[in-house]
Design a protein around this motif. Structure first.
Motif, PDB file in Angstrom:
ATOM      1  N   ILE A 158      12.518   0.731   9.792  1.00  0.00           N
ATOM      2  CA  ILE A 158      13.594   0.252   8.924  1.00  0.00           C
ATOM      3  C   ILE A 158      13.046  -0.184   7.571  1.00  0.00           C
ATOM      4  N   ASP A 159      11.897  -0.867   7.565  1.00  0.00           N
ATOM      5  CA  ASP A 159      11.265  -1.247   6.298  1.00  0.00           C
ATOM      6  C   ASP A 159      11.055  -0.034   5.407  1.00  0.00           C
ATOM      7  N   ALA A 160      10.505   1.023   6.001  1.00  0.00           N
ATOM      8  CA  ALA A 160      10.202   2.222   5.217  1.00  0.00           C
ATOM      9  C   ALA A 160      11.468   2.958   4.807  1.00  0.00           C
ATOM     10  N   ARG A 161      12.371   3.161   5.748  1.00  0.00           N
ATOM     11  CA  ARG A 161      13.557   3.989   5.480  1.00  0.00           C
ATOM     12  C   ARG A 161      14.589   3.285   4.602  1.00  0.00           C
ATOM     13  N   ASP A 162      14.851   1.990   4.876  1.00  0.00           N
ATOM     14  CA  ASP A 162      15.962   1.311   4.225  1.00  0.00           C
ATOM     15  C   ASP A 162      15.555   0.410   3.073  1.00  0.00           C
ATOM     16  N   GLU A 163      14.306  -0.021   3.022  1.00  0.00           N
ATOM     17  CA  GLU A 163      13.874  -0.943   1.978  1.00  0.00           C
ATOM     18  C   GLU A 163      12.950  -0.284   0.962  1.00  0.00           C
ATOM     19  N   LEU A 164      11.827   0.242   1.410  1.00  0.00           N
ATOM     20  CA  LEU A 164      10.840   0.807   0.491  1.00  0.00           C
ATOM     21  C   LEU A 164      11.224   2.211   0.022  1.00  0.00           C
ATOM     22  N   LYS A 165      11.738   3.023   0.931  1.00  0.00           N
ATOM     23  CA  LYS A 165      12.218   4.371   0.620  1.00  0.00           C
ATOM     24  C   LYS A 165      11.192   5.216  -0.142  1.00  0.00           C
ATOM     25  N   PRO A 166       9.967   5.330   0.379  1.00  0.00           N
ATOM     26  CA  PRO A 166       8.961   6.150  -0.317  1.00  0.00           C
ATOM     27  C   PRO A 166       9.334   7.624  -0.266  1.00  0.00           C
ATOM     28  N   ASN A 176      -0.351  12.416   4.766  1.00  0.00           N
ATOM     29  CA  ASN A 176       0.465  11.232   4.496  1.00  0.00           C
ATOM     30  C   ASN A 176      -0.197   9.973   5.045  1.00  0.00           C
ATOM     31  N   ASP A 177       0.287   8.824   4.575  1.00  0.00           N
ATOM     32  CA  ASP A 177      -0.015   7.575   5.255  1.00  0.00           C
ATOM     33  C   ASP A 177       0.746   7.563   6.578  1.00  0.00           C
ATOM     34  N   VAL A 178       0.167   6.931   7.602  1.00  0.00           N
ATOM     35  CA  VAL A 178       0.764   6.921   8.932  1.00  0.00           C
ATOM     36  C   VAL A 178       0.914   5.478   9.400  1.00  0.00           C
ATOM     37  N   VAL A 179       2.148   5.094   9.740  1.00  0.00           N
ATOM     38  CA  VAL A 179       2.454   3.746  10.224  1.00  0.00           C
ATOM     39  C   VAL A 179       2.852   3.856  11.692  1.00  0.00           C
ATOM     40  N   PHE A 180       2.165   3.117  12.560  1.00  0.00           N
ATOM     41  CA  PHE A 180       2.466   3.226  13.992  1.00  0.00           C
ATOM     42  C   PHE A 180       2.071   1.950  14.720  1.00  0.00           C
ATOM     43  N   THR A 181       2.559   1.842  15.938  1.00  0.00           N
ATOM     44  CA  THR A 181       2.278   0.703  16.809  1.00  0.00           C
ATOM     45  C   THR A 181       1.370   1.158  17.944  1.00  0.00           C
ATOM     46  N   GLY A 212       8.862  11.479   0.505  1.00  0.00           N
ATOM     47  CA  GLY A 212       8.136  12.179   1.566  1.00  0.00           C
ATOM     48  C   GLY A 212       8.059  11.397   2.855  1.00  0.00           C
ATOM     49  N   LEU A 213       9.143  10.697   3.210  1.00  0.00           N
ATOM     50  CA  LEU A 213       9.165   9.916   4.445  1.00  0.00           C
ATOM     51  C   LEU A 213       9.553  10.807   5.626  1.00  0.00           C
ATOM     52  N   THR A 214       8.750  10.761   6.689  1.00  0.00           N
ATOM     53  CA  THR A 214       9.043  11.484   7.929  1.00  0.00           C
ATOM     54  C   THR A 214       9.059  10.483   9.079  1.00  0.00           C
ATOM     55  N   MET A 262       0.781  -1.236   0.000  1.00  0.00           N
ATOM     56  CA  MET A 262       0.000   0.000   0.000  1.00  0.00           C
ATOM     57  C   MET A 262       0.812   1.285   0.000  1.00  0.00           C
ATOM     58  N   LEU A 263       2.009   1.277   0.598  1.00  0.00           N
ATOM     59  CA  LEU A 263       2.756   2.530   0.701  1.00  0.00           C
ATOM     60  C   LEU A 263       3.296   2.980  -0.651  1.00  0.00           C
ATOM     61  N   GLY A 264       3.627   4.272  -0.715  1.00  0.00           N
ATOM     62  CA  GLY A 264       4.191   4.846  -1.931  1.00  0.00           C
ATOM     63  C   GLY A 264       3.228   5.708  -2.702  1.00  0.00           C
ATOM     64  N   ALA A 265       1.943   5.647  -2.373  1.00  0.00           N
ATOM     65  CA  ALA A 265       0.947   6.462  -3.073  1.00  0.00           C
ATOM     66  C   ALA A 265       1.046   7.931  -2.667  1.00  0.00           C
ATOM     67  N   ARG A 266       1.568   8.180  -1.472  1.00  0.00           N
ATOM     68  CA  ARG A 266       1.739   9.539  -0.945  1.00  0.00           C
ATOM     69  C   ARG A 266       2.856   9.495   0.093  1.00  0.00           C
ATOM     70  N   GLY A 267       3.163  10.600   0.749  1.00  0.00           N
ATOM     71  CA  GLY A 267       4.179  10.599   1.785  1.00  0.00           C
ATOM     72  C   GLY A 267       3.814   9.678   2.931  1.00  0.00           C
TER      73      GLY A 267
END
Length: 388
Positions: A106-114, A137-142, A116-118, A86-91
């Motif tokens: 780490i998935d977002a920063r080092d692998e997917l690298k979309p 943006n999309d928001v990923v959290f625990t 507009g990553l914050t 799902m990621l990559g459609a927006r920040g």
């Protein structure tokens, strides 16, 4: 200081934060009806998988327009499937404050690298600053940081008119904490956490907005088959009827069904939340009376009621190195295991030294009460006799 060894042990010494203790009264015979040695693609086995989906939705009281799927690879597979598909459609904003949230970072920063990553990263014991999230943006959290004992207090910080999706790892929260479904677009968890099930199976709960993303968008990066959730964009997809992405364990499915049936008899999700709160309250009462231990989470409102993470605070360890403090944690673990008073209560290896005690809904409050004196004994014994 000498502390006498207690005589009253918990009836069940399992306080692991995952896989967790099975429901009260569980016996292996509960799995006798599992349709083993059969294909999962049809007949009774597929009906069992469909029942697991239906019971999950019913117990968690998810809205009628949300849908549930079973994923491979536990909560990790569910979360990474959502992120990779799902990621990559927006920040993207990623929030993390422990080892597990750090994995999605780490998935977002080092692998997917979309684009507009914050990143919003907080140390162990501190919640991220939710006020800084950009909901364009999309928001990923625990929801509950299992290794840090820090939880989200509520969903008020999540905007109703958000433009992006919220992707929530709720593996130590689902069935034990109140989840605001209207604020969550993708919610993932594993069977092995609050319900005490076996490992390697995950759940993803998808809002209409999440399913729309799966219909209308494909990311630029290649997505391994095991992480592809694209078929869930079809409202009539067989995946919603129990046709899984890869071969599931029907023995594990039977075990999850047993836990869901127990939950229904207990009174549903509200009763499970009440059981969890009672367990937490029993442990918090002991912490309040004990001068050598304290919560790792600094703010009371952010303290997890499930994966309760504690730090040493007594004068005996003042000025000691982290390795010296960890030696006390490990020694306590050995002593408690040897006495069969408590299993698996040392923290995650990357967390500060102290204790981590599961208080989810399958635990009994009486066992938590009985645990306290054993922790006192083990602490002072570890200080007096570092090794034997």
């Amino acid at each position: 200081m000498t502390v006498l060894k207690p005589t009253n042990r918990p009836n069940d010494a399992r306080f692991s934060c995952g896989p967790t203790k099975k429901r009260p009264g569980w016996e292996l015979s509960a799995l006798a009806a599992a349709p083993l040695g059969r294909t999962h693609r049809g007949g009774t086995p597929k009906a069992r998988l469909a029942e697991a989906i239906e019971r999950t939705a019913a117990i968690l009281e998810i809205p009628d327009d949300y849908k549930v799927i079973i994923t491979p690879a536990s909560d990790t597979g569910a979360m990474e499937g959502a992120m990779w598909s799902m990621l990559g459609a927006r920040g993207v904003d990623v929030l993390a404050c422990d080892e597990f949230g750090g994995r999605w970072l780490i998935d977002a920063r080092d692998e997917l690298k979309p684009e507009g990553l914050t990143i919003h990263h907080a140390p162990y014991g501190v919640a991220p600053d939710y006020s800084k999230v950009d909901f364009k943006n999309d928001v990923v959290f625990t929801w509950n940081a299992t290794a840090a004992g820090v939880r989200v207090t509520d969903g008020d910080w999540i905007k109703d008119d958000r433009e992006g999706l919220t992707i929530c790892d709720a593996t130590s929260a689902a069935f034990a904490m109140d989840l605001p479904w209207s604020k969550l677009d993708v919610t993932t968890f594993s069977w092995q956490k609050c319900m005490g099930g076996e490992a390697q199976h995950g759940i993803a709960i998808l809002s209409p907005r999440a399913r729309q993303r799966l219909r209308e968008y494909r990311p630029s990066w290649p997505v391994p088959r095991i992480l592809q959730l694209f078929e869930a964009g079809d409202e009539t997809a067989k995946i919603y009827e129990g046709s899984t992405i890869n071969t599931p364990s029907l023995l594990c499915t039977e075990d999850y069904l047993d836990a869901l049936k127990w939950a229904a008899k207990e009174g549903g999700v509200s009763a499970l939340i009440d059981r969890t709160q009672a367990n937490f309250d029993a442990l918090a009462d002991w912490v309040e009376k004990t001068d050598w231990i304290d919560f790792l989470a600094k703010e009371p409102a952010t303290r997890s009621q499930t994966s309760v993470t504690l730090k040493f605070s007594g004068k005996e360890l003042e000025g000691k190195s982290e390795e010296e403090r960890w030696a006390v944690s490990r020694r306590m673990g050995v002593l408690l295991d040897r006495e069969e008073a408590a299993f698996d209560v040392i923290p995650h290896p990357k967390a500060p030294a102290g204790l981590r005690i599961w208080c989810g809904p399958t635990i009994d409050a009486d066992d938590v009460v009985a645990l306290g004196p054993w922790l006192d004994w083990a602490y002072h014994e570890a200080l007096a006799n570092p090794a034997d």
